[in-house]
Design an enzyme around this catalytic site. Structure first.
Site, PDB file in Angstrom:
ATOM      1  N   LYS A  14     -20.710  -1.489  -4.811  1.00 28.10           N
ATOM      2  CA  LYS A  14     -19.332  -1.280  -4.367  1.00 28.10           C
ATOM      3  C   LYS A  14     -19.343  -0.345  -3.156  1.00 28.10           C
ATOM      4  CE  LYS A  14     -17.349  -2.034  -8.972  1.00 28.10           C
ATOM      5  NZ  LYS A  14     -16.700  -3.327  -8.686  1.00 28.10           N
ATOM      6  N   ASP A  29     -13.919  -2.962  -4.120  1.00 30.10           N
ATOM      7  CA  ASP A  29     -14.401  -2.269  -5.319  1.00 30.10           C
ATOM      8  C   ASP A  29     -13.786  -2.774  -6.616  1.00 30.10           C
ATOM      9  OD1 ASP A  29     -15.841  -0.713  -3.579  1.00 30.10           O
ATOM     10  OD2 ASP A  29     -14.522   1.038  -3.698  1.00 30.10           O
ATOM     11  N   GLN A  62     -13.952   6.624   3.962  1.00 31.51           N
ATOM     12  CA  GLN A  62     -14.610   7.333   2.867  1.00 31.51           C
ATOM     13  C   GLN A  62     -16.118   7.490   3.039  1.00 31.51           C
ATOM     14  OE1 GLN A  62     -13.245   6.074  -1.047  1.00 31.51           O
ATOM     15  NE2 GLN A  62     -11.213   5.620  -0.234  1.00 31.51           N
ATOM     16  N   GLU A 105       0.854  -1.195   0.000  1.00 37.24           N
ATOM     17  CA  GLU A 105       0.000   0.000   0.000  1.00 37.24           C
ATOM     18  C   GLU A 105       0.887   1.241   0.000  1.00 37.24           C
ATOM     19  OE1 GLU A 105      -2.281   2.790  -0.291  1.00 37.24           O
ATOM     20  OE2 GLU A 105      -3.417   0.916  -0.138  1.00 37.24           O
ATOM     21  N   ALA A 162     -19.683  -1.547   3.207  1.00 43.59           N
ATOM     22  CA  ALA A 162     -20.483  -2.607   3.815  1.00 43.59           C
ATOM     23  C   ALA A 162     -20.273  -3.929   3.090  1.00 43.59           C
ATOM     24  CB  ALA A 162     -21.959  -2.220   3.800  1.00 43.59           C
ATOM     25  N   VAL A 201       2.154  -1.012  -6.793  1.00 36.96           N
ATOM     26  CA  VAL A 201       2.276  -2.220  -7.612  1.00 36.96           C
ATOM     27  C   VAL A 201       2.500  -1.817  -9.065  1.00 36.96           C
ATOM     28  CG1 VAL A 201       1.045  -4.239  -8.509  1.00 36.96           C
ATOM     29  CG2 VAL A 201       0.921  -3.671  -6.075  1.00 36.96           C
ATOM     30  N   CYS A 226     -20.122   3.337  -4.087  1.00 31.44           N
ATOM     31  CA  CYS A 226     -21.235   3.955  -3.362  1.00 31.44           C
ATOM     32  C   CYS A 226     -22.161   4.697  -4.317  1.00 31.44           C
ATOM     33  CB  CYS A 226     -20.734   4.903  -2.283  1.00 31.44           C
ATOM     34  SG  CYS A 226     -22.060   5.417  -1.175  1.00 31.44           S
ATOM     35  N   CYS A 244     -26.421   0.885   1.575  1.00 32.92           N
ATOM     36  CA  CYS A 244     -26.281   2.290   1.177  1.00 32.92           C
ATOM     37  C   CYS A 244     -27.176   3.145   2.066  1.00 32.92           C
ATOM     38  CB  CYS A 244     -26.665   2.464  -0.291  1.00 32.92           C
ATOM     39  SG  CYS A 244     -26.396   4.139  -0.913  1.00 32.92           S
TER      40      CYS A 244
END
Length: 555
Positions: A452, A444, A189, A181, A455, A224, A307, A487
């Site tokens: 996406k 996602d 978010q 990462e 949750a 990556v 979302c 959502c």
């Protein structure tokens, strides 16, 4: 003969015939490079035949033969030198075009970003992941590159990556796990909607990455560059090769701000904002507070996006503020949605429509934002018409909240892990890759047909942990993900329509209807969103404490 474009100056092709050269000249090509050795195939014309036709049609021709699977450093250097000095554009060919593409990729290493090289090759139909380590090494064979090896490598330290690491350690504490990462900060978010609505501060949604990832993991702070799944390897920047027994891919998706002409130049000014960026959500709230009259446009691009309710959440909270402050009658609100429906699960639409009517929102379906002129405060939309054609419509605005087009990251789309649309190709139930059985995907970036959302990742993480450890002989059962997504639609300050559903739009409420009926606006759902879900995210989901996320065993 079908030339495939790699750049403005170079296209590649399978074997061409002498009779094709005149057509190439007509298409505007100025030079030809032959990379197929003479005599490789019984039906293959010799280079001299191609060269003769090239001369007759005013084209330059160069012979740089390369054997299949044996592209050397000297070969790529010779190709690069020839390409640099020959008239452009150039057509390079071999038996299939793969060797020519490989030579181009290696010759461009160090000049172009690796993800760009892999993406352009993939778009042309050529998978260059097998030479990813050489591209990362600047086109050379990396014979002494450092190699690290782990039981499990997780690509991505966002919600999905941190959650699956926590779930793995909760089941087996002595695993050797690395998380790749590059970011320094981990963001919550889902909270950005509330920042844009004046409820949260930006700082409430951010924590240092090192404080979020499990302490037992090795955090590889790098990007990556590519995958080599046939050799159980990930190539990262700096020409490092990371090897794994199992790989979990969850880097999130890419917000393609450049997909709307003029958008990047005007974001954060000229009344153009987006809750899809940490640094812009607060600007949304500043615009909402300052707007007293005019036109406010809220946009939603074609699916898939993360979302999917977020664009209209921003609209509802903005409209609610204008209603409470007595400005709503002087503000024309538009929702320009590239899709055909307000929300993908029909059971929730009646409640949402009641707020569309309350706020006098002008709904425009099939309307996709394609360009923005910030200084002039004008937006251009491509509008789908009933007969299948499109028209372009230009609209003025005083404020515009934009949801950008979204794709898988470039290094995913250019890899052999991706499906035809560019998303990681996994089984929708087990989340195992369809081709590489020691690779799993979640979040996602996958092609599962669920919403996406964070949750969804919360439910997927335990499934991946169970199935990966089943492969290792640690867990007894294979588990399945049912497509759960949630959502919380913030229809007004203090009330939420809590949409929860699984694959196929089947309702999947987490609470008794007497407490929260997701089809109706609810204060309890607002309390869940504002007060309960953030600590659950930070203290449970990311720590392997699987609140209401027990995985289902495959029947």
């Amino acid at each position: 003969m079908t030339p495939k474009k790699l750049s403005d100056d170079l296209s590649v092709s399978p074997q061409i015939l002498p009779g094709d050269v005149a057509q190439l000249a007509a298409l505007g090509f100025k030079s030809i490079i032959a990379n197929r050795p003479d005599g490789e195939g019984a039906d293959q014309p010799s280079f001299s035949e191609i060269e003769r036709e090239a001369e007759a049609n005013g084209l330059s021709a160069r012979y740089i033969p390369v054997e299949t699977g044996k592209v050397s450093d000297a070969d790529s250097e010779a190709f690069g030198a020839a390409f640099a000095e020959m008239p452009k554009p150039v057509l390079a060919y071999c038996r299939s075009g793969t060797r020519s593409t490989t030579l181009w990729a290696l010759s461009e290493a160090g000049r172009r970003p690796m993800a760009d090289i892999l993406s352009k090759a993939s778009t042309a139909g050529y998978n260059m992941s097998g030479v990813a380590s050489r591209i990362a090494a600047g086109g050379s064979v990396a014979s002494n590159a450092p190699v690290e090896k782990y039981d499990i490598v997780i690509v991505g330290g966002g919600a999905a990556g941190a959650a699956v690491a926590g779930s793995l350690y909760a089941r087996k504490s002595n695993l050797n796990i690395a998380i790749i990462e590059p970011a320094d900060v981990h963001y919550y978010q889902p909270g950005w909607t509330l920042v844009g609505g004046g409820v949260f501060t930006p700082e409430q949604t951010a924590r240092p990455m090192g404080s979020v990832l499990p302490r037992r993991t090795t955090w590889i702070k790098a990007a990556v560059a590519g995958f080599d799944p046939d050799n159980n390897s990930v190539v990262i920047e700096g020409c490092r090769t990371i090897r794994y027994e199992h790989l979990v891919v969850c880097p999130g998706l890419k917000l393609n701000w450049g997909g709307v002409e003029g958008l990047t130049e005007t974001l954060g000014k000229n009344g153009v904002t987006s809750n899809y960026r940490y640094d812009l959500a607060l600007y949304t709230w500043e615009l909402v507070k300052s707007l007293k009259s005019g036109r406010a446009i809220f946009t939603q691009p074609p699916m898939p996006i993360k979302c999917a309710g977020a664009p209209q959440k921003a609209m509802y909270l903005s409209a609610d503020h204008w209603l409470r402050t007595g400005c709503l009658d002087r503000i024309a609100i538009e929702f320009d949605n590239a899709g055909a429906v307000l929300f993908g699960v029909a059971d929730y639409v009646p409640a949402l429509m009641s707020y569309i009517e309350r706020y006098h929102v002008d709904l425009n379906f099939g309307s996709n934002l394609v360009a923005v002129d910030g200084p002039a405060k004008r937006a251009t939309f491509a509008k789908a018409l009933p007969d299948g054609t499109r028209e372009t419509i230009e609209k003025p605005f005083d404020m515009m909240h934009v949801c950008p087009p979204q794709t898988a990251p470039d290094f995913i789309r250019a890899s052999s892990l991706a499906d035809a649309a560019g998303w990681v190709d996994v089984d929708p139930a087990t989340l195992r890759h369809k081709t590489y059985k020691n690779i799993f995907g979640l979040g996602d970036v996958t092609n599962t047909p669920n919403a996406k959302t964070a949750a969804a990742a919360r439910k997927q993480a335990p499934v991946v942990a169970e199935n990966l450890l089943h492969d290792m002989g640690v867990r007894p059962s294979i588990c399945v993900y049912d497509g759960y997504g949630s959502c919380p639609l913030t229809v007004e300050r203090g009330k939420i329509v809590l949409a929860e559903f699984t694959y196929g739009g089947k309702l999947a409420p987490s609470f008794p209807l007497a407490f929260i009926d997701g089809r109706k606006p609810s204060r309890a759902a607002w309390m869940l969103k504002e007060r309960i879900l953030p600590p659950i995210y930070w203290q449970a989901m990311l720590k392997g404490r699987e609140w209401m996320a027990k995985p289902k065993v495959m029947a």
